[in-house]
Write a protein that holds these residues in place. Structure first.
Motif, mmCIF file in Angstrom:
data_model
loop_
_atom_site.group_PDB
_atom_site.id
_atom_site.type_symbol
_atom_site.label_atom_id
_atom_site.label_comp_id
_atom_site.label_asym_id
_atom_site.label_seq_id
_atom_site.Cartn_x
_atom_site.Cartn_y
_atom_site.Cartn_z
ATOM 1 N N GLY A 73 -1.750 -1.165 -3.740
ATOM 2 C CA GLY A 73 -2.900 -0.318 -3.485
ATOM 3 C C GLY A 73 -2.418 1.121 -3.378
ATOM 4 O O GLY A 73 -1.469 1.405 -2.642
ATOM 5 N N VAL A 74 -3.046 2.000 -4.130
ATOM 6 C CA VAL A 74 -2.656 3.411 -4.136
ATOM 7 C C VAL A 74 -3.799 4.240 -3.582
ATOM 8 O O VAL A 74 -4.948 4.094 -4.009
ATOM 9 C CB VAL A 74 -2.284 3.892 -5.552
ATOM 10 C CG1 VAL A 74 -1.878 5.363 -5.523
ATOM 11 C CG2 VAL A 74 -1.153 3.042 -6.128
ATOM 12 N N GLY A 122 1.875 7.550 -11.352
ATOM 13 C CA GLY A 122 2.386 6.291 -10.833
ATOM 14 C C GLY A 122 1.427 5.142 -11.054
ATOM 15 O O GLY A 122 1.846 4.022 -11.386
ATOM 16 N N MET A 123 0.133 5.404 -10.872
ATOM 17 C CA MET A 123 -0.869 4.361 -11.100
ATOM 18 C C MET A 123 -0.865 3.919 -12.559
ATOM 19 O O MET A 123 -0.915 2.713 -12.856
ATOM 20 C CB MET A 123 -2.248 4.875 -10.686
ATOM 21 C CG MET A 123 -2.395 5.105 -9.192
ATOM 22 S SD MET A 123 -3.948 5.928 -8.738
ATOM 23 C CE MET A 123 -5.113 4.569 -8.946
ATOM 24 N N LYS A 124 -0.789 4.872 -13.459
ATOM 25 C CA LYS A 124 -0.770 4.537 -14.890
ATOM 26 C C LYS A 124 0.479 3.734 -15.237
ATOM 27 O O LYS A 124 0.435 2.770 -16.014
ATOM 28 C CB LYS A 124 -0.827 5.815 -15.716
ATOM 29 C CG LYS A 124 -2.149 6.561 -15.634
ATOM 30 C CD LYS A 124 -2.097 7.872 -16.420
ATOM 31 C CE LYS A 124 -3.424 8.620 -16.340
ATOM 32 N NZ LYS A 124 -3.383 9.920 -17.060
ATOM 33 N N ALA A 150 -1.089 -5.569 -10.817
ATOM 34 C CA ALA A 150 -2.491 -5.457 -10.399
ATOM 35 C C ALA A 150 -2.647 -4.235 -9.501
ATOM 36 O O ALA A 150 -1.862 -4.028 -8.569
ATOM 37 C CB ALA A 150 -2.930 -6.721 -9.675
ATOM 38 N N LEU A 151 -3.674 -3.443 -9.778
ATOM 39 C CA LEU A 151 -3.799 -2.131 -9.147
ATOM 40 C C LEU A 151 -5.123 -1.994 -8.416
ATOM 41 O O LEU A 151 -6.193 -2.255 -8.968
ATOM 42 C CB LEU A 151 -3.702 -1.059 -10.237
ATOM 43 C CG LEU A 151 -3.589 0.394 -9.823
ATOM 44 C CD1 LEU A 151 -2.342 0.640 -8.998
ATOM 45 C CD2 LEU A 151 -3.580 1.286 -11.074
ATOM 46 N N THR A 152 -5.037 -1.597 -7.145
ATOM 47 C CA THR A 152 -6.209 -1.298 -6.329
ATOM 48 C C THR A 152 -6.124 0.162 -5.896
ATOM 49 O O THR A 152 -5.046 0.658 -5.566
ATOM 50 C CB THR A 152 -6.260 -2.189 -5.077
ATOM 51 O OG1 THR A 152 -6.425 -3.544 -5.474
ATOM 52 C CG2 THR A 152 -7.419 -1.800 -4.163
ATOM 53 N N ALA A 153 -7.241 0.853 -5.910
ATOM 54 C CA ALA A 153 -7.309 2.208 -5.372
ATOM 55 C C ALA A 153 -7.991 2.158 -4.013
ATOM 56 O O ALA A 153 -8.923 1.372 -3.807
ATOM 57 C CB ALA A 153 -8.083 3.123 -6.314
ATOM 58 N N LEU A 154 -7.506 2.979 -3.084
ATOM 59 C CA LEU A 154 -8.094 3.035 -1.747
ATOM 60 C C LEU A 154 -8.566 4.459 -1.477
ATOM 61 O O LEU A 154 -7.785 5.401 -1.587
ATOM 62 C CB LEU A 154 -7.078 2.618 -0.680
ATOM 63 C CG LEU A 154 -6.528 1.195 -0.772
ATOM 64 C CD1 LEU A 154 -5.237 1.180 -1.590
ATOM 65 C CD2 LEU A 154 -6.242 0.634 0.601
ATOM 66 N N ILE A 206 0.864 -1.177 0.000
ATOM 67 C CA ILE A 206 0.000 0.000 0.000
ATOM 68 C C ILE A 206 0.902 1.229 0.000
ATOM 69 O O ILE A 206 1.783 1.365 0.860
ATOM 70 C CB ILE A 206 -0.931 0.022 1.220
ATOM 71 C CG1 ILE A 206 -1.864 -1.190 1.186
ATOM 72 C CG2 ILE A 206 -1.746 1.307 1.273
ATOM 73 C CD1 ILE A 206 -2.704 -1.357 2.443
ATOM 74 N N THR A 207 0.721 2.117 -0.962
ATOM 75 C CA THR A 207 1.588 3.262 -1.140
ATOM 76 C C THR A 207 0.771 4.506 -1.467
ATOM 77 O O THR A 207 -0.359 4.398 -1.951
ATOM 78 C CB THR A 207 2.612 3.001 -2.266
ATOM 79 O OG1 THR A 207 3.336 4.202 -2.558
ATOM 80 C CG2 THR A 207 1.931 2.532 -3.532
ATOM 81 N N ASN A 208 1.358 5.674 -1.216
ATOM 82 C CA ASN A 208 0.664 6.898 -1.621
ATOM 83 C C ASN A 208 0.886 7.210 -3.094
ATOM 84 O O ASN A 208 0.288 8.138 -3.637
ATOM 85 C CB ASN A 208 1.073 8.083 -0.743
ATOM 86 C CG ASN A 208 2.557 8.391 -0.789
ATOM 87 O OD1 ASN A 208 3.217 8.269 -1.811
ATOM 88 N ND2 ASN A 208 3.104 8.820 0.351
ATOM 89 N N GLY A 209 1.759 6.461 -3.749
ATOM 90 C CA GLY A 209 1.952 6.597 -5.188
ATOM 91 C C GLY A 209 2.950 7.650 -5.613
ATOM 92 O O GLY A 209 3.313 7.719 -6.799
ATOM 93 N N ILE A 210 3.429 8.469 -4.689
ATOM 94 C CA ILE A 210 4.314 9.573 -5.043
ATOM 95 C C ILE A 210 5.612 9.076 -5.676
ATOM 96 O O ILE A 210 6.130 9.682 -6.618
ATOM 97 C CB ILE A 210 4.639 10.420 -3.783
ATOM 98 C CG1 ILE A 210 3.369 11.074 -3.224
ATOM 99 C CG2 ILE A 210 5.686 11.482 -4.099
ATOM 100 C CD1 ILE A 210 2.749 12.105 -4.121
#
Length: 345
Positions: A110-111, A136-138, A146-150, A87-91
Motif C-alpha cells: 500500500g502506497v 515507485g508505484m509504476k 498487487a498495489l493499493t493506494a491509501l 505499507i510504504t510512502n513509496g520513496i
C-alpha cells in the motif's frame, strides 16, 4: 469466561524511522525508537505466530523499508506460511527494492498518496515526494506486485478526490483505501487539515458516487475509521461489528511492545515481547479491556442514543480516543452525521 479469539492479523511497526516528516503523521515518525528490535528478536517473534494462527502480517512504520532486516523477516514469515503485506510512502521503491519485495513473496503493498503533486508534496514535506512515489508505484505494478493506494482525506485534498481517482485508474491499482484525517501525533499541530462535519459527509457522497466508476476500472474502494459504517455505500464485505483491536488482531511496535492498533496511544501498551511471549500477552486476563469488556454503559454521549450502537460499539477505537479522549464515542461518524441531516431536513 476466558477469551478465545486469536490475533489473525498483526500490524508490525518495522521502525519508527522515516525519510519524510508528514504533517498529518499519527505516529510522529522520523527518528527510530530507542532500542528497536534486532534481527534475532524479530525472528523469535515470527516463531510465535503459528501457535496463535496469525494469518497476515502488515509491515508498517515509520517507513518499514528503513529497517535493514525487513527482507529476512518477510522471508521467515513466508516460510511459516503467513501472508505478508507492506505499507510504504513509496520513496524507496527503486528497482532493487521492488525486486526484493517480489522475491520475498510480499503479497501486496500500500502506497500513500495524499493529493495531486503540489498538495502531496506540501503534506509530505518534500518537493519530489509525489514524483518518487508515483515512479515507485509504476515500478511495483510492472513487477506484478498487487498495489493499493491509501489516501488520508483532509481539508487540503478533499476537492482533489476525483483527480486522484482518475490517476489511480490510469495506474490500474487494485484498491484504494479512503480514510479521514484524524489529528493523532504530529497531526495535532495541523489544525488546518481538520475536516468539518459537512466535509466528512462530502467524502461519503464522493465514495458513493465513485463506486460504479471504480467497479468499471477494476478498483476496489475501501473506507476506514468510521467512514461509511451502516451507510448505503458501506464498502466492507461484512457489516461493521465493532473495533477488532484485541479481538481479531493486534499491533507490535518497533521496540517490541504490543497494543491493539498502531494508532492507539502508547498509554495502551498491553505488554512487552522482550518480557513475555505474545501468547501470554494476548490471553492476559485484563488485556485489551476497552474492547473485550465492552458494555453499552461505556458508550459516550455521541453514541449512546444511536440505534446501531450495540453492534457498532462506538466505531473506530483509536479515532474515538483521538477526537474525544474516550473509547466508544466517535463524534465524526458518517452514519450519525447523516442521520442528523435527515432529521434536519
Amino acid at each position: 469466561m476466558a477469551f478465545d479469539g486469536l490475533p489473525l492479523v498483526v500490524a508490525w511497526e518495522m521502525t519508527l524511522a522515516c525519510n519524510l516528516r508528514c504533517r498529518h503523521c499519527g505516529s510522529s515518525a522520523g527518528r527510530p525508537r530507542r532500542q528497536e528490535l534486532n534481527l534475532d528478536e524479530s525472528l523469535g517473534i515470527c516463531a510465535q505466530f503459528p501457535e496463535l494462527l496469525v494469518q497476515r502480517v502488515v509491515f508498517s512504520g515509520g517507513e518499514p523499508l528503513l529497517n535493514p532486516n525487513w527482507v529476512k523477516i518477510a522471508e521467515r514469515l513466508g516460510s511459516l506460511g503467513i501472508q505478508t503485506e507492506m505499507i510504504t510512502n513509496g520513496i524507496n521503491l527503486n528497482p532493487t527494492v521492488v525486486a526484493q519485495i517480489r522475491d520475498t513473496g510480499i503479497r501486496s503493498i500500500g502506497v500513500s498518496l495524499d493529493g495531486m503533486e503540489g498538495t502531496h508534496n506540501d503534506i509530505r514535506g518534500r518537493s519530489d515526494a509525489f514524483r518518487l512515489s508515483l515512479s515507485g508505484m509504476k515500478r511495483a505494478k510492472s513487477a506484478g506486485i498487487a498495489l493499493t493506494a491509501l489516501t488520508t482525506v483532509n481539508k487540503a485534498n478533499i476537492k482533489q478526490l476525483p483527480e486522484i481517482f482518475a490517476l489511480l485508474a490510469s495506474l490500474e491499482v487494485r484498491a484504494w483505501q479512503v480514510q479521514p484525517f484524524v489529528p493523532f501525533g504530529r497531526g495535532q499541530s495541523a489544525s488546518d487539515l481538520n475536516l468539518t462535519e459537512q466535509e466528512y459527509l462530502q467524502i461519503g457522497d464522493f465514495v458513493q458516487n465513485c463506486l460504479p466508476l471504480a467497479k468499471l476500472a477494476g478498483i476496489q474502494i475501501a473506507t476506514a475509521d468510521s467512514l461509511g459504517y451502516y451507510a448505503e455505500f458501506e464498502t466492507c464485505p461484512q457489516p461493521w461489528r465493532g473495533c477488532s483491536a484485541g479481538l481479531a488482531g493486534c499491533a507490535i511496535t518497533s521496540d517490541g511492545k504490543v497494543k491493539g492498533c498502531l494508532s492507539m496511544p502508547d498509554l495502551y501498551i498491553e505488554g512487552d515481547l522482550r518480557e513475555k511471549d505474545l501468547w501470554d500477552i494476548w490471553f492476559g486476563p485484563d488485556a485489551f479491556s476497552y474492547n473485550r469488556h465492552f458494555s453499552s454503559e461505556q458508550l459516550g454521549s455521541y453514541c449512546q442514543n444511536c440505534d446501531r450502537a450495540q453492534d457498532c460499539q462506538g466505531g473506530c477505537s483509536s479515532k474515538s480516543y483521538g477526537l474525544t479522549g474516550k473509547f466508544h464515542n466517535d463524534p465524526m461518524c458518517y452514519y450519525r452525521l447523516g442521520q442528523a441531516v435527515k432529521v434536519a431536513s
